[in-house]
Design a protein around this motif. Structure first.
Motif, PDB file in Angstrom:
ATOM      1  N   PRO A 198       0.832  -1.227   0.000  1.00 20.83           N
ATOM      2  CA  PRO A 198       0.000   0.000   0.000  1.00 20.83           C
ATOM      3  C   PRO A 198       0.858   1.265   0.000  1.00 20.83           C
ATOM      4  O   PRO A 198       1.832   1.361   0.747  1.00 20.83           O
ATOM      5  CB  PRO A 198      -0.794  -0.124   1.308  1.00 20.83           C
ATOM      6  CG  PRO A 198      -0.870  -1.597   1.548  1.00 20.83           C
ATOM      7  CD  PRO A 198       0.441  -2.150   1.086  1.00 20.83           C
ATOM      8  N   SER A 213      -7.044  -3.345  -4.992  1.00 22.50           N
ATOM      9  CA  SER A 213      -6.695  -2.029  -4.477  1.00 22.50           C
ATOM     10  C   SER A 213      -7.217  -0.974  -5.440  1.00 22.50           C
ATOM     11  O   SER A 213      -7.745  -1.286  -6.514  1.00 22.50           O
ATOM     12  CB  SER A 213      -5.172  -1.910  -4.327  1.00 22.50           C
ATOM     13  OG  SER A 213      -4.815  -0.670  -3.738  1.00 22.50           O
ATOM     14  N   GLY A 244      -4.555  -1.282  -0.711  1.00 20.53           N
ATOM     15  CA  GLY A 244      -4.393  -2.728  -0.608  1.00 20.53           C
ATOM     16  C   GLY A 244      -3.093  -3.229  -1.206  1.00 20.53           C
ATOM     17  O   GLY A 244      -2.556  -2.644  -2.136  1.00 20.53           O
TER      18      GLY A 244
END
Length: 671
Positions: A198, A213, A244
């Motif tokens: 991330p 993500s 993510g």
């Protein structure tokens, strides 16, 4: 591991610097050179001004500033300034003479040489007034102009460097045993799998194989909203991962990566010669001739009229300075640099500059339908309930529950449109007709119109007839032998398509759609989007003929397609635009490549082309228009009225023109 990471950073920096060296070192070096020469010239100019008799007299300090040998000191300072400050122009005239490509360097070099040689002759005995102060101010102002210009060009080229700097230096490669190792980005190979944590920059082009993500692709496509990426989603190196962790299988590396190809395209566009630039170069040649002939005629005429040689030389020098096409040389290239930077930052990649400039004249735009104006996949467009106990949401829910057990593309589209599904028992596929199953104790069928007709089901035909007539794919939902509703599906029209078509029509551009769909589907889609004209049931190889047909009406035409199966049509059109190319930026036949699947970017590229052309025309005017008034004044046609331009004033006017051109280009804005 830290040492290894540092080494990767060092090697990556070396790789980065090699890119920047190709794009920025030349301009950066020129900026530094002219800056240094300008400041030295400015410092030397101050004592030259104070030692010049004309300036002393103007200031009323002639007696206070005079001392023995002052004119010799003035000569030495001026000689140094001539050779040091004037070096770029003296070197330039040698280059232009060798190549027989006379231009601005020839004019400047001639002007400062005439001024210096004449003044030196006066210093050592020739009657007249020295022009050292004018020589000094001329060189200083010209150096300032060059410095500002080179700095502007360098600034406009920084978009290239920023693209390179997007890339991280280290990647987290996942080994076969599942462990993670940090390696240099340039060591990554195709089919490797990397972990992107991330907040990290994605180091490579690839496909998500695990995780999900949102990814910020603003620096790549210009789209500010983060884009969701799940399994099988494509990601581009340089974009920023969101919240993510994702695992990405590498698909492109090195020169094949999207970013590398984007840099290459931007570089080619900046280096390419445009039609307007060639026109400007021809104008520069004519102005060179005007300067040389005008200077010679001015000198001869004034000498014939019996004025002092010093005055005649002064007029000649001023004419040469005024006529110098210096700003003209900047007028077009700077607009090109700025517009290319703007386009690259928005995901609009100009591959062929002349075609891009021609796009300002586009009168008709032909769109491939599937994948361009539409998403290229089925989606639910209409839901008609024929039973009061089944609202639209419930109808879709029950149909999706049955279809969830089917592998048919239409079934999948219905399932994707539903928020959830219910448990189903006794599922059975009906070959070529649909599927059935038990939902909450009731028998539910999702079937084709042919099945309904074969079985003789009765329903309110008027409410469904419009869907059938539009050419949409219609699925009937039957619950316990009663037709409870119908669901219509079609290739989903992109939300942006309607706005794009509307904006094109507002610009006075005819819109045309080309599709292989049947007449009904094409007619409905064209009506839905507000398209002026459509060609239906067109085979891929027939698209070229449709492009030629529109061109045959005398319309300057652009073709917009996916850049792959539309290649012949893209090549045939006056301007070929590949849209939604994503990582496929090497579409060989396209003139312009639009990264995003957004038809509105077609409007953006046309608006940019029009805005760029306006700036070019404005700059050509500012670069040359003042000559009409300034050259006669420099020659002295209004001398009897007391109106006269000195060489320094001529240089100032020319430099002001140059600065106006530079600022005008830099304020280019679109949308």
């Amino acid at each position: 591991m830290q040492g290894h990471s540092d080494q990767g950073h060092t090697n990556h920096e070396s790789h980065r610097e090699s890119h920047e060296g190709a794009h920025g070192d030349y301009h950066s070096g020129m900026v530094k050179e002219f800056r240094r020469r300008f400041w030295v010239a400015l410092i030397i100019t101050i004592p030259i001004l104070l030692l010049s008799p004309m300036i002393q007299q103007f200031l009323g300090l002639r007696e206070q500033l005079r001392f023995p040998g002052d004119q010799l000191v003035l000569f030495i300072l001026s000689a140094f300034l001539y050779f040091y400050g004037g070096k770029p122009f003296l070197v330039g005239i040698v280059r232009e003479v060798k190549t027989r490509d006379f231009g601005m360097m020839t004019l400047i070099a001639l002007a400062i040489t005439v001024a210096f040689v004449y003044s030196a002759a006066v210093t050592f005995g020739l009657p007249g007034e020295v022009l050292y102060w004018e020589l000094a101010t001329l060189i200083t102002i010209m150096l300032l102009g060059h410095w500002l210009e080179m700095r502007s060009i360098s600034g406009a080229s920084r978009a290239l460097e920023s693209l390179v700097k997007l890339m991280p230096s280290v990647a987290h490669r996942i080994k076969n045993d599942g462990t993670v190792e940090d390696i240099r980005v340039d060591e990554i190979q195709s089919q490797d799998t990397v972990l992107v944590k991330p907040g990290e920059k994605i180091p490579v082009d690839g496909t998500v194989v695990e995780g999900e993500s949102s990814v910020n692709e603003a620096m790549i496509t210009g789209e500010s909203t983060p884009v969701y990426k799940g399994k099988d989603g494509d990601v581009v190196g340089g974009s920023i991962n969101g919240e993510g962790a994702i695992k990405v299988m590498v698909t492109r590396t090195g020169e094949q990566s999207y970013l590398s190809q984007m840099i290459k395209l931007v570089q080619q566009a900046q280096q390419g010669k445009s039609k307007t630039q060639l026109l400007a170069n021809r104008a520069a040649v004519w102005l060179t001739a005007v300067a040389l002939v005008g200077g010679a005629v001015t000198l001869v005429v004034w000498l014939i009229l019996g004025v002092e040689f010093a005055f005649a030389i002064e007029r000649t020098v001023t004419v040469m300075v005024i006529a110098c096409p210096h700003a003209l040389g900047l007028a077009i290239p700077l607009v090109i640099a700025v517009s290319t930077s703007i386009s690259a930052s928005r995901g609009l990649l100009i591959k062929k500059r002349p075609a891009f400039e021609s796009s300002r004249s586009i009168q008709a735009v032909l769109f491939d339908k599937t994948g361009t104006l539409t998403e290229g996949k089925f989606g639910v467009s209409d839901i008609v309930s024929l039973d009061e106990s089944f609202d639209r949401d419930k109808l879709l829910l029950w149909a999706a529950s049955v279809e969830a057990h089917s592998e048919h593309p239409i079934a999948k589209a219905i399932v994707e449109s539903a928020a959830q599904t219910l448990a189903v028992s006794e599922f059975r596929a009906i070959a070529g007709r649909g599927a059935q199953g038990m939902v909450e104790g009731k028998q539910v069928l999702a079937v084709s119109p042919a099945y309904v007709k074969e079985k003789g089901y009765d329903y309110q035909k008027g409410r469904v007839s419009k869907l059938l007539e539009s050419g949409k794919t219609v699925i009937f939902v039957i619950v316990d032998e009663k037709v409870t509703g119908a669901i219509a599906l079609m290739d989903i029209i992109r939300e942006e398509s309607k706005e794009a078509i509307s904006r094109l029509k507002a610009m006075g551009i005819k819109t045309v759609m080309i599709t292989g769909d049947n007449q009904k589907v094409a007619q409905w889609a064209a009506w839905e989007m507000g398209i002026d004209e459509y060609f239906a049931e067109v085979l891929p190889q027939e698209k070229v003929e449709k492009v030629k047909e529109v061109q045959g009406r005398g319309l300057f035409t652009a073709m917009v397609g996916d850049g792959i199966n539309d290649a012949p049509a893209l090549a045939t059109a006056d301007v070929g635009i590949a849209i939604g190319a994503g990582t496929e930026v090497a579409a060989e036949t396209a003139d312009v490549i639009l990264v995003r699947n957004d038809p509105r970017d077609v409007v953006s590229i046309l608006e940019l082309a029009r805005a760029s052309y306006r700036k070019m025309v404005q700059n050509l005017f500012w670069a040359t228009g003042y000559n009409v008034i300034a050259i006669p004044l420099a020659a002295g046609v209004l001398y009897n009225l007391g109106v006269i331009l000195s060489p320094a004033m001529g240089a100032a006017l020319m430099s002001i023109s140059t600065i106006i051109v530079a600022v005008n280009a830099k304020i280019l804005r679109v949308g």
